[in-house]
Scaffold this active site. Structure first.
Site: not given
Lengths: 144, 398
Positions: B112, B189, B192, B215, B353
Site C-alpha cells: 500500500h 502492516d 488487511q 478495517k 493505492c
C-alpha cells in the site's frame, strides 16, 4: 436530445474514437497528460498547432466510457478552431456540465453530456481532458 | 453471519468493499454514542468520576488489544489515527534515528502507498536504499525471494501481512525468523489482515505491527501501533505537546513520559478508542476461526462461479485471502463498478493505492471484491446474476 441517440453517440465515440493514436516525441505535437487521481483515468492528448489554429488533436490512454468518448468528441469538435474559439467552446462545455447557462449552438455532439451532473462522480470524467487542454490553450495565449 | 448487528445491511445493499472499510455493528456505534452522551470527559484527568471512568475505558482498550494480538505488555500498544499514521511514526520516529545512508529496506511493489511513500521520503532525507522483493508468478511473496534480496546492508523488511489487491497471506513468521538471524527488523502492516487472520505478535516475533480500527468493524480515524518495548523506548515521538511530557523548563529542558504515553500527545480520539475496543470485543465474540472459515468458503464459491463466466479475467484466484481481483474483458473497471452500483452492489475499481503493482499485473486497474463474514452466498448469487448480464452495461450506465 433523446436518450437512445445520446447513448449511441457516446458508445460510437468510445468504441471507435476519433484519432486515437500516440505521437510521442514527434515534432510539432504538444503532449498533455490528464489523470484523475481520485479515480483512475489516465489520458495523453497530442495537440498540433498551426499558427493560431488547432490543426489536429489525437489521444490515447486508459479510461472509462465517459472520459474516452468525451475526449473523442472534443478532439473532432476543436480541430480547425482558433485558440480563442476553442477556449470559448470549452468554457461553454464546462458551464453545461456545471448546470450553468451555456450556448447550445456551439457544442454540437458534446451536448450528449448535458445531464452528466445527475451522476456527480462522472463530472470529472466528462471534463478531464477538456480541462487539461483548456489550461494549455491559456498558456499558449499568454505566449502570443 | 450476524447481519442483524449491522444497520447498513437493513436494506438491499450488497457491500463487497470491506478491504476499503468495513461496516460498523450497533455495538460499536452505541459504545461511542454512550461515551458522548453519558460520560463525556477527557482522559488522564481523573479528578472526578466521569473522567476516571474515561481513563479506565481508554486504558482498558489497550489491554484488550494486547490480548487480541497477544502482545506481552500493554505498554507496547500505542494508539494512532490508523495504519498509515503507525507506519509514519515507525519510519520517522524509529528508523530515521537508527538507519544511515546506504542501509537497505526491503518492500514489494504491491505494498500500500502508506508502506512505500514514507520510505521514499526517508530515502531522500538520509540516503537509505529501497529494494523490492520480487513477486512470484501469482504476484505473491515467497520466502526464497526474500532470502535472495538480503545483503549485509539490509536493515529492515516492511510488508503487509495480507496484501490489499492480491490478497495473498505472506509467510511473515518465516520471514521474521530469517530476518532476525541477520539482525534485520521486520515491520508488519496488519491493515488487511487483522480481521481476517489470527494475529499473534509474540509467536510471529514481529518488531512493529500497525492496524486501523475501521478495517475491523471499528470507527475511522483510530488504530494502533504495536512495537516491542525496547524498540518503542528507543523511538522518538513525532508529535510533542500535552499529556506526553513529564516536565519541561524555560531553557528548553524536557523529560518525556513513559512508553506508550509519550507517543500520545494532545487529547486523543477517545470515542474512537472506545469504539475500537468494542470492535475487538465484537470480533472476539464471533471468533476469528469462524470468520476465516466463512470467508474462505465464500471466496471459493465466488471464484468457482466467476470462472464459469466467459469474459471475466481473474487475477488472484489461487490466493488464500478473501479478496478477488478481476476485470470484465473490454470494459473499463470503473464502468463495471458503476454498472454494479446500479444494483446497489459496492465494489472498488482502480489501482487500490498500490500504484506500482500494475507492472506485475500487467494491467493498470482492476475491480476488487473484498469479502467479510457478513457477506452471504445469496449476495454472491445475486452478483453473479448481474455480472453475467453485463452485456446490458451501456443501457444501464449511459
Amino acid at each position: 436530445m433523446d436518450k437512445e441517440l445520446k447513448r449511441s453517440i457516446i458508445l460510437d465515440n468510445y468504441q471507435n474514437p476519433y484519432h486515437r493514436e500516440r505521437h510521442d516525441d514527434e515534432e510539432g505535437y504538444i503532449k498533455i497528460n490528464s489523470r484523475n487521481v481520485s479515480c483512475i483515468d489516465n489520458i495523453d492528448l497530442y495537440v498540433k498547432m498551426k499558427d493560431d489554429k488547432i490543426e489536429s488533436i489525437s489521444f490515447d490512454g486508459e479510461a472509462c466510457v465517459i472520459s474516452i468518448s468525451s475526449t473523442s468528441i472534443m478532439s473532432s469538435l476543436l480541430e480547425g478552431k482558433t485558440i480563442d474559439e476553442a477556449i470559448e467552446i470549452i468554457k461553454n462545455y464546462d458551464n453545461m456540465i456545471e448546470e450553468k447557462d451555456y450556448d447550445k449552438d456551439i457544442l454540437e455532439e458534446a451536448l450528449v453530456y448535458d445531464d452528466v451532473a445527475r451522476q456527480p462522480s462522472r463530472k470529472k470524467c466528462a471534463t478531464l481532458t477538456w480541462h487539461g487542454l483548456y489550461k494549455k490553450l491559456l498558456e499558449l495565449n499568454e505566449e502570443k | 453471519m450476524n447481519r442483524e448487528d449491522f444497520p447498513m445491511l437493513d436494506g438491499n445493499l450488497i457491500y463487497f468493499d470491506n478491504g476499503a472499510t468495513t461496516l460498523k455493528p450497533n455495538q460499536v456505534i452505541d459504545s461511542m454514542t454512550d461515551y458522548y452522551s453519558k460520560y463525556c470527559a477527557n482522559a488522564h484527568r481523573g479528578d472526578y468520576s466521569n473522567s476516571l471512568k474515561v481513563d479506565n475505558m481508554y486504558e482498558g482498550v489497550r489491554e484488550k488489544i494486547k490480548k487480541f494480538i497477544n502482545a506481552k505488555e500493554k505498554s507496547e500498544i500505542v494508539f494512532t489515527s490508523g495504519a498509515t499514521d503507525g507506519l509514519n511514526r515507525v519510519v520517522f520516529g524509529y528508523f530515521k534515528k537508527h538507519l544511515k545512508a546506504g542501509d537497505e529496506v526491503l518492500l514489494t511493489v504491491s505494498e500500500h502507498a502508506s508502506n512505500i511513500l514514507p520510505w521514499f521520503v526517508l530515502a531522500k532525507e538520509i540516503g537509505i536504499k529501497i529494494k523490492y522483493i520480487p513477486l512470484d508468478c501469482h504476484h505473491e511473496v515467497v520466502l526464497e525471494n526474500v532470502e535472495k534480496m538480503l545483503s549485509d546492508k539490509t536493515k529492515v523488511i516492511s510488508l503487509a501481512y495480507v496484501n490489499n489487491v492480491v490478497g495473498d497471506i505472506r509467510p511473515i513468521r518465516d520471514i521474521v525468523e530469517l530476518a532476525h538471524q541477520r539482525g534485520i527488523l521486520v515491520v508488519g502492516d496488519g491493515a488487511q489482515s487483522i480481521s481476517h487472520i489470527k494475529t499473534d505478535v509474540t509467536q510471529d516475533d514481529i518488531d512493529f505491527f500497525v492496524a486501523s480500527a475501521h478495517k475491523f468493524y471499528g470507527p475511522t480515524g483510530i488504530g494502533f501501533l504495536y512495537g516491542k518495548f525496547d524498540l518503542l523506548d528507543d523511538m522518538d515521538p513525532v508529535s510533542y505537546g500535552g499529556g506526553m511530557n513529564a516536565i519541561y523548563m524555560s531553557d528548553g529542558y524536557m523529560e518525556l513520559r513513559e512508553v506508550p504515553t509519550r507517543f500520545e500527545a494532545g487529547t486523543q480520539n477517545i470515542a474512537g478508542v472506545i469504539g475500537m475496543g468494542e470492535a475487538i470485543d465484537y470480533l472476539d465474540k464471533i471468533g476469528i476461526k469462524n470468520i476465516i472459515k466463512h470467508e474462505h468458503e465464500l471466496k471459493e464459491y465466488l471464484v468457482s462461479k466467476l470462472k464459469k463466466i466467459d469474459n471475466i479475467i481473474l487475477y488472484n484466484e489461487d490466493t488464500a485471502g478473501s479478496i478477488v481481483a478481476f476485470n470484465v474483458k473490454d470494459i473499463f473497471s470503473q464502468d463495471v463498478a458503476i454498472y454494479l452500483d446500479k444494483y446497489n452492489i459496492c465494489v472498488r475499481s482502480g489501482n487500490h493505492c498500490a500504484k506500482i503493482l500494475n507492472k506485475a499485473f500487467n494491467v493498470e486497474n482492476t475491480c476488487r471484491i473484498s469479502l467479510c463474514f457478513y457477506n452471504t452466498y445469496e449476495e454472491i448469487d445475486k452478483f453473479i446474476e448481474i455480472i453475467s448480464n453485463i452485456g446490458n452495461i451501456w443501457n444501464e450506465i449511459l
